[in-house]
Design a protein around this motif. Structure first.
Motif, PDB file in Angstrom:
ATOM      1  N   GLY A 168      44.219  43.490  45.930  1.00 42.88           N
ATOM      2  CA  GLY A 168      43.024  42.975  46.590  1.00 42.88           C
ATOM      3  C   GLY A 168      41.876  42.610  45.680  1.00 42.88           C
ATOM      4  O   GLY A 168      40.779  42.329  46.159  1.00 42.88           O
ATOM      5  N   SER A 169      42.090  42.584  44.358  1.00 43.05           N
ATOM      6  CA  SER A 169      41.006  42.294  43.428  1.00 43.05           C
ATOM      7  C   SER A 169      40.372  40.932  43.684  1.00 43.05           C
ATOM      8  O   SER A 169      39.146  40.808  43.783  1.00 43.05           O
ATOM      9  CB  SER A 169      41.508  42.355  41.983  1.00 43.05           C
ATOM     10  OG  SER A 169      40.510  41.941  41.089  1.00 43.05           O
ATOM     11  N   ILE A 170      41.189  39.898  43.770  1.00 44.64           N
ATOM     12  CA  ILE A 170      40.660  38.547  43.957  1.00 44.64           C
ATOM     13  C   ILE A 170      39.985  38.426  45.322  1.00 44.64           C
ATOM     14  O   ILE A 170      38.932  37.796  45.457  1.00 44.64           O
ATOM     15  CB  ILE A 170      41.784  37.497  43.824  1.00 44.64           C
ATOM     16  CG1 ILE A 170      42.478  37.653  42.469  1.00 44.64           C
ATOM     17  CG2 ILE A 170      41.223  36.097  43.961  1.00 44.64           C
ATOM     18  CD1 ILE A 170      41.554  37.545  41.282  1.00 44.64           C
ATOM     19  N   ALA A 171      40.590  39.035  46.354  1.00 47.74           N
ATOM     20  CA  ALA A 171      39.997  38.984  47.692  1.00 47.74           C
ATOM     21  C   ALA A 171      38.632  39.672  47.709  1.00 47.74           C
ATOM     22  O   ALA A 171      37.678  39.175  48.320  1.00 47.74           O
ATOM     23  CB  ALA A 171      40.934  39.645  48.704  1.00 47.74           C
ATOM     24  N   ALA A 172      38.530  40.826  47.032  1.00 50.42           N
ATOM     25  CA  ALA A 172      37.255  41.531  46.973  1.00 50.42           C
ATOM     26  C   ALA A 172      36.217  40.710  46.215  1.00 50.42           C
ATOM     27  O   ALA A 172      35.051  40.638  46.609  1.00 50.42           O
ATOM     28  CB  ALA A 172      37.437  42.894  46.306  1.00 50.42           C
ATOM     29  N   GLY A 173      36.647  40.080  45.125  1.00 49.64           N
ATOM     30  CA  GLY A 173      35.728  39.240  44.360  1.00 49.64           C
ATOM     31  C   GLY A 173      35.250  38.040  45.157  1.00 49.64           C
ATOM     32  O   GLY A 173      34.068  37.693  45.136  1.00 49.64           O
ATOM     33  N   MET A 174      36.177  37.401  45.871  1.00 47.73           N
ATOM     34  CA  MET A 174      35.812  36.249  46.693  1.00 47.73           C
ATOM     35  C   MET A 174      34.851  36.654  47.806  1.00 47.73           C
ATOM     36  O   MET A 174      33.857  35.970  48.075  1.00 47.73           O
ATOM     37  CB  MET A 174      37.058  35.607  47.281  1.00 47.73           C
ATOM     38  CG  MET A 174      36.769  34.452  48.245  1.00 47.73           C
ATOM     39  SD  MET A 174      35.919  33.069  47.461  1.00 47.73           S
ATOM     40  CE  MET A 174      37.300  32.306  46.582  1.00 47.73           C
ATOM     41  N   ALA A 175      35.138  37.794  48.460  1.00 48.48           N
ATOM     42  CA  ALA A 175      34.265  38.270  49.537  1.00 48.48           C
ATOM     43  C   ALA A 175      32.872  38.579  49.005  1.00 48.48           C
ATOM     44  O   ALA A 175      31.868  38.234  49.631  1.00 48.48           O
ATOM     45  CB  ALA A 175      34.874  39.513  50.190  1.00 48.48           C
ATOM     46  N   ALA A 176      32.815  39.230  47.839  1.00 47.35           N
ATOM     47  CA  ALA A 176      31.517  39.516  47.235  1.00 47.35           C
ATOM     48  C   ALA A 176      30.770  38.212  46.939  1.00 47.35           C
ATOM     49  O   ALA A 176      29.562  38.110  47.173  1.00 47.35           O
ATOM     50  CB  ALA A 176      31.693  40.323  45.954  1.00 47.35           C
ATOM     51  N   GLY A 177      31.494  37.218  46.442  1.00 51.03           N
ATOM     52  CA  GLY A 177      30.875  35.930  46.152  1.00 51.03           C
ATOM     53  C   GLY A 177      30.322  35.265  47.402  1.00 51.03           C
ATOM     54  O   GLY A 177      29.219  34.703  47.393  1.00 51.03           O
ATOM     55  N   LEU A 178      31.090  35.308  48.492  1.00 51.65           N
ATOM     56  CA  LEU A 178      30.614  34.722  49.752  1.00 51.65           C
ATOM     57  C   LEU A 178      29.353  35.430  50.242  1.00 51.65           C
ATOM     58  O   LEU A 178      28.429  34.788  50.756  1.00 51.65           O
ATOM     59  CB  LEU A 178      31.708  34.812  50.814  1.00 51.65           C
ATOM     60  CG  LEU A 178      32.939  33.913  50.593  1.00 51.65           C
ATOM     61  CD1 LEU A 178      34.007  34.217  51.632  1.00 51.65           C
ATOM     62  CD2 LEU A 178      32.546  32.445  50.644  1.00 51.65           C
TER      63      LEU A 178
END
Length: 321
Positions: A168-178
């Motif tokens: 989930g690293s990329i998903a967490a990073g994307m969510a944080a970015g959003l």
């Protein structure tokens, strides 16, 4: 305009420094862990491990850099088109990567540099195509919708990251970015600033968006650090906090592009997505190897091998090579 650009550059420096310092904090916490209650059944970090990382000294200093970066970025968002201010702030990707080589022992290969260059150049194309910022005011419906969208992103991302575990690293990073992108839009339309009114600010849905998105964006950013590569999750975060508010700024807030350069903005967006994905793919394997080697050297090959396998994901917020 010049003041806005200067603030955006300061924000990029603050975020770049915080990324590496918070990654160091996550590593320190993982190295000191006993393993009991440190990961979920799927391999992801627990609240205990996340709090331990956030309480390390270096992580706290990184958090201060985050706050300074946020303040500078907020000022830039009020003065510049969103996809120009957010593009400049996205320069923290390069700062994170370079500092990561020295502080985190991350090895960058030519393909990593090429992928990061593609991201930065593409984001610069978006900035070049910008013309002027639009409205700094928006309807109550827009501000309420922004708050609702923020809450939806938080719920979906928390459930998804928990289910995905280490993946989930990329998903967490994307969510944080959003969420960080939502903050930029909320800052842009926040009422009660001119003239200043505490009551107006307190009842503005945009203010609640800033507070809620800031808290959960910070949390998801920390989780991304524990789950995967620094540069990889930062790349995903950069796309979320740059491209999305940039497009919505043009679509909904009246930000404009230079006449005849609409194609440049589209090209920049597409290439930024491609470059960020490449950075994530190239970085994940190297991050795992670097973290494993660091733990083996520190504890001893026989004892540390299983520990390195279990905790490799503590390598970093956004960005590893």
């Amino acid at each position: 305009m010049l003041i806005g650009i200067g603030l955006a550059v300061l924000a990029a420096l603050g975020y770049g420094l915080s990324s590496v310092m918070q990654a160091l904090g996550a590593r320190q916490a993982a190295a000191q862990s006993t393993g009991d209650g440190w990961t979920t059944e799927s391999g992801g970090p627990t609240l205990k491990s996340t709090m331990a990382a956030a309480l390390t000294g270096v992580f706290i200093v990184g958090a201060v850099m985050d706050v300074l970066g946020f303040a500078a970025g907020a000022g830039a968002a009020r003065m510049l088109p969103l996809f120009l201010s957010q593009t400049i702030v996205a320069g923290n990707l390069v700062i994170t990567a370079i500092l990561g080589m020295f502080a985190l022992g991350i090895r960058l290969h030519p393909r990593d540099w090429a992928a990061m260059a593609l991201v930065i150049v593409s984001l610069c194309l978006l900035g070049t195509a910008s013309h002027s910022h639009g409205a700094t005011q928006a309807s109550f419906t827009f501000r309420s919708g922004l708050l609702a969208a923020t809450l939806a992103i938080i719920v979906i991302s928390l459930l998804a990251v928990r289910r995905m575990g280490r993946a989930g690293s990329i998903a967490a990073g994307m969510a944080a970015g959003l969420l960080f992108g939502a903050i930029a839009m909320a800052v842009r339309v926040l009422g009660g600033l001119h003239p200043f009114s505490v009551g107006t600010i307190a009842t503005d849905p945009a203010a609640w968006t800033i507070a809620i998105a800031g808290a959960f964006g910070f949390y998801l950013h920390t989780v991304a650090l524990q789950l995967g590569a620094v540069n990889g999750s930062t790349a995903a975060m950069v796309v979320g906090e740059t491209a999305v508010p940039g497009i919505l700024g043009v679509w909904l807030l009246g930000d404009t592009t230079v006449s005849g350069l609409e194609w440049l903005a589209v090209a920049g967006f597409v290439l930024a997505i491609v470059g960020a994905v490449l950075v994530a793919l190239f970085g994940s394997g190297e991050a795992q190897r670097s973290a494993e080697e660091n733990e083996i050297n520190a504890v001893g090959e026989v004892i540390a091998a299983p520990i390195a396998h279990r905790h490799y994901s503590s390598s970093g917020r956004g960005a590893d090579g």
